[in-house]
Write a protein that holds these residues in place. Structure first.
Motif, mmCIF file in Angstrom:
data_model
loop_
_atom_site.group_PDB
_atom_site.id
_atom_site.type_symbol
_atom_site.label_atom_id
_atom_site.label_comp_id
_atom_site.label_asym_id
_atom_site.label_seq_id
_atom_site.Cartn_x
_atom_site.Cartn_y
_atom_site.Cartn_z
ATOM 1 N N ALA A 159 0.826 -1.216 0.000
ATOM 2 C CA ALA A 159 0.000 0.000 0.000
ATOM 3 C C ALA A 159 0.854 1.258 0.000
ATOM 4 O O ALA A 159 0.508 2.254 -0.656
ATOM 5 C CB ALA A 159 -0.939 -0.009 1.204
ATOM 6 N N GLY A 160 1.967 1.235 0.710
ATOM 7 C CA GLY A 160 2.817 2.413 0.769
ATOM 8 C C GLY A 160 3.502 2.700 -0.552
ATOM 9 O O GLY A 160 3.424 3.807 -1.085
ATOM 10 N N ILE A 161 4.166 1.690 -1.112
ATOM 11 C CA ILE A 161 4.910 1.920 -2.356
ATOM 12 C C ILE A 161 3.960 2.110 -3.539
ATOM 13 O O ILE A 161 4.261 2.873 -4.470
ATOM 14 C CB ILE A 161 5.907 0.770 -2.629
ATOM 15 C CG1 ILE A 161 6.771 1.079 -3.853
ATOM 16 C CG2 ILE A 161 5.206 -0.562 -2.772
ATOM 17 C CD1 ILE A 161 7.577 2.358 -3.755
ATOM 18 N N THR A 162 2.810 1.468 -3.521
ATOM 19 C CA THR A 162 1.861 1.598 -4.634
ATOM 20 C C THR A 162 1.356 3.028 -4.763
ATOM 21 O O THR A 162 1.067 3.489 -5.875
ATOM 22 C CB THR A 162 0.684 0.630 -4.444
ATOM 23 O OG1 THR A 162 1.188 -0.716 -4.497
ATOM 24 C CG2 THR A 162 -0.363 0.797 -5.524
ATOM 25 N N THR A 163 1.260 3.751 -3.668
ATOM 26 C CA THR A 163 0.816 5.141 -3.728
ATOM 27 C C THR A 163 2.001 6.111 -3.811
ATOM 28 O O THR A 163 1.927 7.126 -4.506
ATOM 29 C CB THR A 163 -0.069 5.476 -2.516
ATOM 30 O OG1 THR A 163 0.585 5.081 -1.296
ATOM 31 C CG2 THR A 163 -1.395 4.730 -2.606
ATOM 32 N N TYR A 164 3.094 5.800 -3.136
ATOM 33 C CA TYR A 164 4.269 6.688 -3.156
ATOM 34 C C TYR A 164 4.828 6.827 -4.572
ATOM 35 O O TYR A 164 5.151 7.936 -5.020
ATOM 36 C CB TYR A 164 5.339 6.128 -2.224
ATOM 37 C CG TYR A 164 6.623 6.931 -2.177
ATOM 38 C CD1 TYR A 164 6.793 7.977 -1.279
ATOM 39 C CD2 TYR A 164 7.697 6.624 -3.029
ATOM 40 C CE1 TYR A 164 7.984 8.701 -1.229
ATOM 41 C CE2 TYR A 164 8.880 7.336 -2.988
ATOM 42 C CZ TYR A 164 9.021 8.374 -2.088
ATOM 43 O OH TYR A 164 10.187 9.093 -2.047
ATOM 44 N N SER A 165 4.959 5.714 -5.290
ATOM 45 C CA SER A 165 5.631 5.733 -6.589
ATOM 46 C C SER A 165 4.968 6.682 -7.587
ATOM 47 O O SER A 165 5.648 7.531 -8.174
ATOM 48 C CB SER A 165 5.726 4.315 -7.158
ATOM 49 O OG SER A 165 6.448 4.312 -8.376
ATOM 50 N N PRO A 166 3.649 6.594 -7.822
ATOM 51 C CA PRO A 166 3.054 7.532 -8.787
ATOM 52 C C PRO A 166 3.022 8.966 -8.296
ATOM 53 O O PRO A 166 3.143 9.899 -9.093
ATOM 54 C CB PRO A 166 1.647 6.978 -9.001
ATOM 55 C CG PRO A 166 1.358 6.177 -7.776
ATOM 56 C CD PRO A 166 2.678 5.597 -7.362
ATOM 57 N N LEU A 167 2.852 9.174 -6.999
ATOM 58 C CA LEU A 167 2.858 10.541 -6.482
ATOM 59 C C LEU A 167 4.217 11.184 -6.731
ATOM 60 O O LEU A 167 4.315 12.345 -7.152
ATOM 61 C CB LEU A 167 2.514 10.547 -4.992
ATOM 62 C CG LEU A 167 1.071 10.165 -4.638
ATOM 63 C CD1 LEU A 167 0.917 10.001 -3.136
ATOM 64 C CD2 LEU A 167 0.078 11.210 -5.162
ATOM 65 N N LYS A 168 5.284 10.438 -6.495
ATOM 66 C CA LYS A 168 6.619 10.958 -6.768
ATOM 67 C C LYS A 168 6.828 11.162 -8.269
ATOM 68 O O LYS A 168 7.345 12.196 -8.713
ATOM 69 C CB LYS A 168 7.674 10.010 -6.209
ATOM 70 C CG LYS A 168 9.093 10.506 -6.481
ATOM 71 C CD LYS A 168 10.117 9.439 -6.178
ATOM 72 C CE LYS A 168 11.510 9.902 -6.611
ATOM 73 N NZ LYS A 168 12.516 8.833 -6.534
ATOM 74 N N HIS A 169 6.427 10.179 -9.065
ATOM 75 C CA HIS A 169 6.674 10.229 -10.506
ATOM 76 C C HIS A 169 6.021 11.444 -11.149
ATOM 77 O O HIS A 169 6.600 12.062 -12.050
ATOM 78 C CB HIS A 169 6.158 8.954 -11.168
ATOM 79 C CG HIS A 169 6.355 8.918 -12.647
ATOM 80 N ND1 HIS A 169 7.570 8.614 -13.220
ATOM 81 C CD2 HIS A 169 5.504 9.179 -13.677
ATOM 82 C CE1 HIS A 169 7.462 8.677 -14.529
ATOM 83 N NE2 HIS A 169 6.229 9.017 -14.846
ATOM 84 N N PHE A 170 4.838 11.810 -10.673
ATOM 85 C CA PHE A 170 4.117 12.933 -11.269
ATOM 86 C C PHE A 170 4.346 14.245 -10.523
ATOM 87 O O PHE A 170 3.587 15.200 -10.668
ATOM 88 C CB PHE A 170 2.626 12.612 -11.385
ATOM 89 C CG PHE A 170 2.345 11.647 -12.505
ATOM 90 C CD1 PHE A 170 2.275 12.082 -13.819
ATOM 91 C CD2 PHE A 170 2.194 10.291 -12.253
ATOM 92 C CE1 PHE A 170 2.040 11.195 -14.861
ATOM 93 C CE2 PHE A 170 1.970 9.390 -13.291
ATOM 94 C CZ PHE A 170 1.882 9.846 -14.589
ATOM 95 N N GLY A 171 5.414 14.293 -9.753
ATOM 96 C CA GLY A 171 5.893 15.555 -9.195
ATOM 97 C C GLY A 171 5.040 16.168 -8.112
ATOM 98 O O GLY A 171 4.994 17.401 -7.974
ATOM 99 N N VAL A 172 4.388 15.340 -7.321
ATOM 100 C CA VAL A 172 3.546 15.876 -6.242
ATOM 101 C C VAL A 172 4.426 16.547 -5.191
ATOM 102 O O VAL A 172 5.447 15.996 -4.761
ATOM 103 C CB VAL A 172 2.696 14.751 -5.626
ATOM 104 C CG1 VAL A 172 2.044 15.206 -4.329
ATOM 105 C CG2 VAL A 172 1.632 14.294 -6.628
ATOM 106 N N GLY A 173 4.017 17.740 -4.792
ATOM 107 C CA GLY A 173 4.754 18.497 -3.794
ATOM 108 C C GLY A 173 4.018 19.791 -3.493
ATOM 109 O O GLY A 173 2.843 19.953 -3.865
ATOM 110 N N PRO A 174 4.673 20.742 -2.846
ATOM 111 C CA PRO A 174 4.033 22.022 -2.535
ATOM 112 C C PRO A 174 3.507 22.693 -3.801
ATOM 113 O O PRO A 174 4.157 22.693 -4.852
ATOM 114 C CB PRO A 174 5.175 22.829 -1.910
ATOM 115 C CG PRO A 174 6.090 21.795 -1.325
ATOM 116 C CD PRO A 174 6.032 20.647 -2.286
ATOM 117 N N GLY A 175 2.311 23.241 -3.704
ATOM 118 C CA GLY A 175 1.699 23.910 -4.839
ATOM 119 C C GLY A 175 0.875 23.002 -5.732
ATOM 120 O O GLY A 175 0.160 23.478 -6.619
ATOM 121 N N LYS A 176 0.943 21.700 -5.515
ATOM 122 C CA LYS A 176 0.179 20.742 -6.308
ATOM 123 C C LYS A 176 -1.113 20.362 -5.584
ATOM 124 O O LYS A 176 -1.166 20.325 -4.350
ATOM 125 C CB LYS A 176 0.995 19.480 -6.573
ATOM 126 C CG LYS A 176 2.277 19.723 -7.342
ATOM 127 C CD LYS A 176 1.996 20.142 -8.779
ATOM 128 C CE LYS A 176 3.288 20.240 -9.579
ATOM 129 N NZ LYS A 176 3.050 20.592 -10.993
#
Length: 346
Positions: A159-176
């Motif tokens: 559950a952790g890596i399945t959600t972390y990987s796409p969030l990181k890949h698509f540049g999720v961060g401040p302002g998103k």
């Protein structure tokens, strides 16, 4: 070979029952892990009931494994006896293709060797984490940081890596702005991780029943998808829509929530075909895609990130004799938010 106790499905849709399985002898680069906790993922149910197609039985599910190293092979350099470690959805891959060399073993050109319901390179079936011990090559084992207790860390291996990987890949961060569809085993970790990355997070759920939980876990907003006004109010809002549910959706409606060049990423896999209208992605260069767990380096990165931010799964700890009950409760969305088996009860 070592004989260990396990819980297995003897046939498709049959209740899981206690049995014994054989684990291979520890090889030169192998790690023997005393499993302490194993998460119950919806994927386990899909496979044990052949929802995703023909499977191999008897099946020992479980790919959210947390435990302690009890023996290492003579060539092992990464781990020592007593180390706290985890094993996720795969236990091997070809190691030679471009994806494997890039640390994207989940996209191995030959297909990874899954932790269960697969065949290892030795020709023997793989058995998962609903068991006392497992033997895994050191290169497919990850270290669980001291800041995470093993019980809440176990679900992070899927559950952790399945959600972390796409969030990181698509540049999720401040302002998103991120929408998480569904607040279940995957969704609750998606909320926690997106919030820790600095994004503005909205949960999209059928009802407002779990609103208090969603806000507590880090969501800034919580909207009911059963209300048509939700889709009107949020049209063109999000950079990323993370779909964690394993059921068909009105994709056109959810894609309309994306900004220009936004991405809807599917990490839940329905058992039945879904309908997609291509007109929903024309005109705004929106992306409709999927993501499949993460590679071994990224899984370690995710665990370190979760430890740094104090992120563990929300769990309900159960004895092995309640696995079949837990399966039914997962199907009825009656868990907040991940069942974890105390493997000392196997």
């Amino acid at each position: 070979m070592t004989t260990v106790a396990a819980y297995a499905a003897p046939a498709a849709k049959a209740p899981l029952e206690r049995t014994t399985i054989e684990r291979r002898a520890v090889g030169e680069f192998d790690v023997l892990i005393d499993i302490k906790f194993a998460g119950i993922c919806h994927s386990d149910i899909h496979q044990a009931r052949e929802g995703w197609g023909k499977a191999t039985f008897p099946m020992v599910p479980g790919h959210e494994i947390a435990g302690v190293v009890s023996e290492v092979g003579p060539g092992v350099t990464k781990y020592a006896v007593g180390d706290r470690v985890g094993v996720g959805c795969m236990v091997d891959s070809c190691r030679e293709c471009d994806n494997c060399r890039a640390g994207l073993q989940q996209y191995c050109a030959e297909g990874p060797v899954w932790t269960y319901n697969a065949v290892g390179k030795d020709g023997e079936p793989t058995y998962g984490g609903y068991s006392e011990k497992i033997v895994v090559d050191e290169n497919y084992v990850v270290r669980i940081p001291d800041g995470l207790s093993l019980d809440v860390a176990a679900p992070l291996l899927c559950a952790g890596i399945t959600t972390y990987s796409p969030l990181k890949h698509f540049g999720v961060g401040p302002g998103k702005k991120v929408a998480v569809v569904g607040l279940g085993g995957l969704g609750h970790m998606g909320v926690k991780i997106a919030h820790a990355m600095g994004a503005e997070v909205t949960v999209l759920s059928q009802s407002l029943r779990k609103k208090d939980d969603g806000l507590r876990l880090g969501a800034d907003h919580y909207r009911a998808t059963s209300d048509p006004q939700t889709f009107e109010d949020l049209r063109g809002t999000f950079d990323v829509v993370l779909n964690t549910v394993s059921a068909p959706l009105d994709f056109a409606a959810y894609l309309s929530l994306l900004r220009t060049e936004g991405a809807m990423v599917n990490v839940g896999l329905p058992e039945e075909p879904v309908r997609i209208e291509l007109s929903a992605i024309f005109g705004n260069r929106r992306v409709l895609t999927s993501s499949n767990i993460g590679g071994i380096p990224e899984t370690q990165e995710m665990l370190d990130f979760c430890a740094e931010h104090g992120l563990g799964a929300e769990i309900e700890l159960i004895g092995a004799d309640r696995i079949n009950e837990a399966y039914e409760r997962v199907l009825n969305s009656d868990v907040r938010y991940r069942f974890v088996i105390d493997t000392a009860t196997i």
